[in-house]
Scaffold this motif. Sequence first.
Motif, PDB file in Angstrom:
ATOM      1  N   ALA A 100       0.835  -1.208   0.000  1.00 20.43           N
ATOM      2  CA  ALA A 100       0.000   0.000   0.000  1.00 20.43           C
ATOM      3  C   ALA A 100       0.867   1.255   0.000  1.00 20.43           C
ATOM      4  CB  ALA A 100      -0.947  -0.008   1.199  1.00 20.43           C
ATOM      5  N   GLY A 101       1.913   1.266   0.806  1.00 24.55           N
ATOM      6  CA  GLY A 101       2.824   2.412   0.828  1.00 24.55           C
ATOM      7  C   GLY A 101       3.454   2.656  -0.527  1.00 24.55           C
ATOM      8  N   ALA A 102       3.855   1.569  -1.191  1.00 26.29           N
ATOM      9  CA  ALA A 102       4.452   1.699  -2.521  1.00 26.29           C
ATOM     10  C   ALA A 102       3.430   2.226  -3.530  1.00 26.29           C
ATOM     11  CB  ALA A 102       5.018   0.355  -2.971  1.00 26.29           C
ATOM     12  N   LEU A 103       2.198   1.786  -3.416  1.00 31.24           N
ATOM     13  CA  LEU A 103       1.152   2.297  -4.319  1.00 31.24           C
ATOM     14  C   LEU A 103       0.896   3.782  -4.078  1.00 31.24           C
ATOM     15  CD1 LEU A 103      -1.186  -0.787  -4.250  1.00 31.24           C
ATOM     16  CD2 LEU A 103      -0.138   0.197  -6.310  1.00 31.24           C
ATOM     17  N   HIS A 104       0.939   4.208  -2.825  1.00 28.32           N
ATOM     18  CA  HIS A 104       0.821   5.646  -2.535  1.00 28.32           C
ATOM     19  C   HIS A 104       1.977   6.391  -3.187  1.00 28.32           C
ATOM     20  CE1 HIS A 104      -2.642   6.038   0.094  1.00 28.32           C
ATOM     21  NE2 HIS A 104      -2.244   4.980   0.775  1.00 28.32           N
ATOM     22  N   GLY A 105       3.168   5.822  -3.109  1.00 32.70           N
ATOM     23  CA  GLY A 105       4.333   6.426  -3.752  1.00 32.70           C
ATOM     24  C   GLY A 105       4.187   6.495  -5.260  1.00 32.70           C
ATOM     25  N   LEU A 106       3.550   5.483  -5.838  1.00 33.40           N
ATOM     26  CA  LEU A 106       3.348   5.476  -7.292  1.00 33.40           C
ATOM     27  C   LEU A 106       2.412   6.595  -7.741  1.00 33.40           C
ATOM     28  CD1 LEU A 106       3.179   1.657  -8.089  1.00 33.40           C
ATOM     29  CD2 LEU A 106       4.881   3.307  -8.909  1.00 33.40           C
ATOM     30  N   ALA A 107       1.616   7.124  -6.836  1.00 34.83           N
ATOM     31  CA  ALA A 107       0.714   8.222  -7.197  1.00 34.83           C
ATOM     32  C   ALA A 107       1.489   9.426  -7.734  1.00 34.83           C
ATOM     33  CB  ALA A 107      -0.129   8.634  -5.992  1.00 34.83           C
ATOM     34  N   GLY A 108       2.728   9.587  -7.321  1.00 33.66           N
ATOM     35  CA  GLY A 108       3.540  10.701  -7.790  1.00 33.66           C
ATOM     36  C   GLY A 108       4.385  10.374  -9.006  1.00 33.66           C
ATOM     37  N   GLN A 109       4.275   9.157  -9.502  1.00 34.00           N
ATOM     38  CA  GLN A 109       5.078   8.721 -10.640  1.00 34.00           C
ATOM     39  C   GLN A 109       4.274   8.830 -11.932  1.00 34.00           C
ATOM     40  OE1 GLN A 109       8.351   8.032  -9.960  1.00 34.00           O
ATOM     41  NE2 GLN A 109       7.820   8.500  -7.842  1.00 34.00           N
ATOM     42  N   ARG A 123      -6.246  -1.976   2.513  1.00 25.67           N
ATOM     43  CA  ARG A 123      -5.215  -0.924   2.457  1.00 25.67           C
ATOM     44  C   ARG A 123      -4.645  -0.811   1.049  1.00 25.67           C
ATOM     45  NH1 ARG A 123      -1.957  -3.519   7.328  1.00 25.67           N
ATOM     46  NH2 ARG A 123      -2.687  -5.278   6.101  1.00 25.67           N
ATOM     47  N   VAL A 124      -4.417  -1.944   0.437  1.00 24.82           N
ATOM     48  CA  VAL A 124      -3.870  -1.965  -0.919  1.00 24.82           C
ATOM     49  C   VAL A 124      -4.900  -1.411  -1.899  1.00 24.82           C
ATOM     50  CG1 VAL A 124      -2.983  -3.473  -2.750  1.00 24.82           C
ATOM     51  CG2 VAL A 124      -2.301  -3.879  -0.372  1.00 24.82           C
ATOM     52  N   ARG A 125      -6.141  -1.834  -1.746  1.00 20.43           N
ATOM     53  CA  ARG A 125      -7.206  -1.320  -2.625  1.00 20.43           C
ATOM     54  C   ARG A 125      -7.320   0.199  -2.520  1.00 20.43           C
ATOM     55  NH1 ARG A 125     -10.306  -5.709  -0.494  1.00 20.43           N
ATOM     56  NH2 ARG A 125     -11.486  -4.222   0.745  1.00 20.43           N
ATOM     57  N   ALA A 126      -7.349   0.707  -1.299  1.00 20.21           N
ATOM     58  CA  ALA A 126      -7.490   2.157  -1.090  1.00 20.21           C
ATOM     59  C   ALA A 126      -6.303   2.917  -1.679  1.00 20.21           C
ATOM     60  CB  ALA A 126      -7.635   2.463   0.395  1.00 20.21           C
ATOM     61  N   ALA A 127      -5.097   2.384  -1.504  1.00 18.43           N
ATOM     62  CA  ALA A 127      -3.910   3.050  -2.049  1.00 18.43           C
ATOM     63  C   ALA A 127      -3.943   3.052  -3.565  1.00 18.43           C
ATOM     64  CB  ALA A 127      -2.648   2.363  -1.538  1.00 18.43           C
ATOM     65  N   ALA A 128      -4.380   1.947  -4.163  1.00 18.46           N
ATOM     66  CA  ALA A 128      -4.478   1.880  -5.625  1.00 18.46           C
ATOM     67  C   ALA A 128      -5.507   2.869  -6.138  1.00 18.46           C
ATOM     68  CB  ALA A 128      -4.835   0.457  -6.057  1.00 18.46           C
ATOM     69  N   GLU A 129      -6.642   2.963  -5.472  1.00 18.59           N
ATOM     70  CA  GLU A 129      -7.680   3.929  -5.878  1.00 18.59           C
ATOM     71  C   GLU A 129      -7.170   5.356  -5.752  1.00 18.59           C
ATOM     72  OE1 GLU A 129     -11.022   2.745  -3.493  1.00 18.59           O
ATOM     73  OE2 GLU A 129     -11.336   0.922  -4.677  1.00 18.59           O
ATOM     74  N   ALA A 130      -6.421   5.628  -4.685  1.00 17.49           N
ATOM     75  CA  ALA A 130      -5.856   6.962  -4.505  1.00 17.49           C
ATOM     76  C   ALA A 130      -4.845   7.270  -5.612  1.00 17.49           C
ATOM     77  CB  ALA A 130      -5.192   7.078  -3.139  1.00 17.49           C
ATOM     78  N   ALA A 131      -4.043   6.284  -5.988  1.00 22.00           N
ATOM     79  CA  ALA A 131      -3.075   6.490  -7.063  1.00 22.00           C
ATOM     80  C   ALA A 131      -3.781   6.772  -8.388  1.00 22.00           C
ATOM     81  CB  ALA A 131      -2.152   5.271  -7.183  1.00 22.00           C
ATOM     82  N   LEU A 132      -4.840   6.028  -8.642  1.00 20.70           N
ATOM     83  CA  LEU A 132      -5.586   6.242  -9.880  1.00 20.70           C
ATOM     84  C   LEU A 132      -6.255   7.616  -9.903  1.00 20.70           C
ATOM     85  CD1 LEU A 132      -7.239   2.752 -10.467  1.00 20.70           C
ATOM     86  CD2 LEU A 132      -5.435   3.842 -11.826  1.00 20.70           C
TER      87      LEU A 132
END
Length: 169
Positions: free
Chosen positions: A127-136, A157-166
């Motif tokens: 999830a942390g890495a997916l949050h980081g991917l939001a800036g990539q 947590r992973v789902r929420a982070a992926a949705e936030a990245a998208l």
Amino acid sequence: MKHLVAVLLLLVGCGSRTPAVATPADPLPASRPAASAPESREDPRPDGVDAMSELLAAWHAEDLPGREALDRQPEAEASLVWLAQNGDVMNTRVRALKLLALYPSPEVAAVLFEIAGEPSNHAALRAGALHGLAGQDLTDPALAELVQKSVDDEDPRVRAAAEAALSSR
């Protein structure tokens, strides 16, 4: 008063004159095989890791530094990457992963992709890495596919982070 006497008798009966001391938790398992443990990594520990680790130990997430404060630290990006991969404390690793969103680059994206895409990694790290991917750059097909696939992950947590990245696109 009866309870106080009972507690004192219990303490004396145990024979311990030293107070109980919390022991540190076991170190976090590495997110990669032991063959690539920190000692054998090609990229050495950056000079700024200790200072960065202290910054990431903020009590509240809202007290974490922004890009300007991070850039005042020696080797900020390299220190965040190192901590994300090698930190001993889960919270430090997750915070480093999230803050890597502030450092868009192909190298950072590759680290985040590796951690987020490894199903054996702890969900908090993914999830942390997916949050980081939001800036990539999520126009990269591999990154976009990983984030999209993570929307259906079993861990919330992973789902929420992926949705936030998208939604950051």
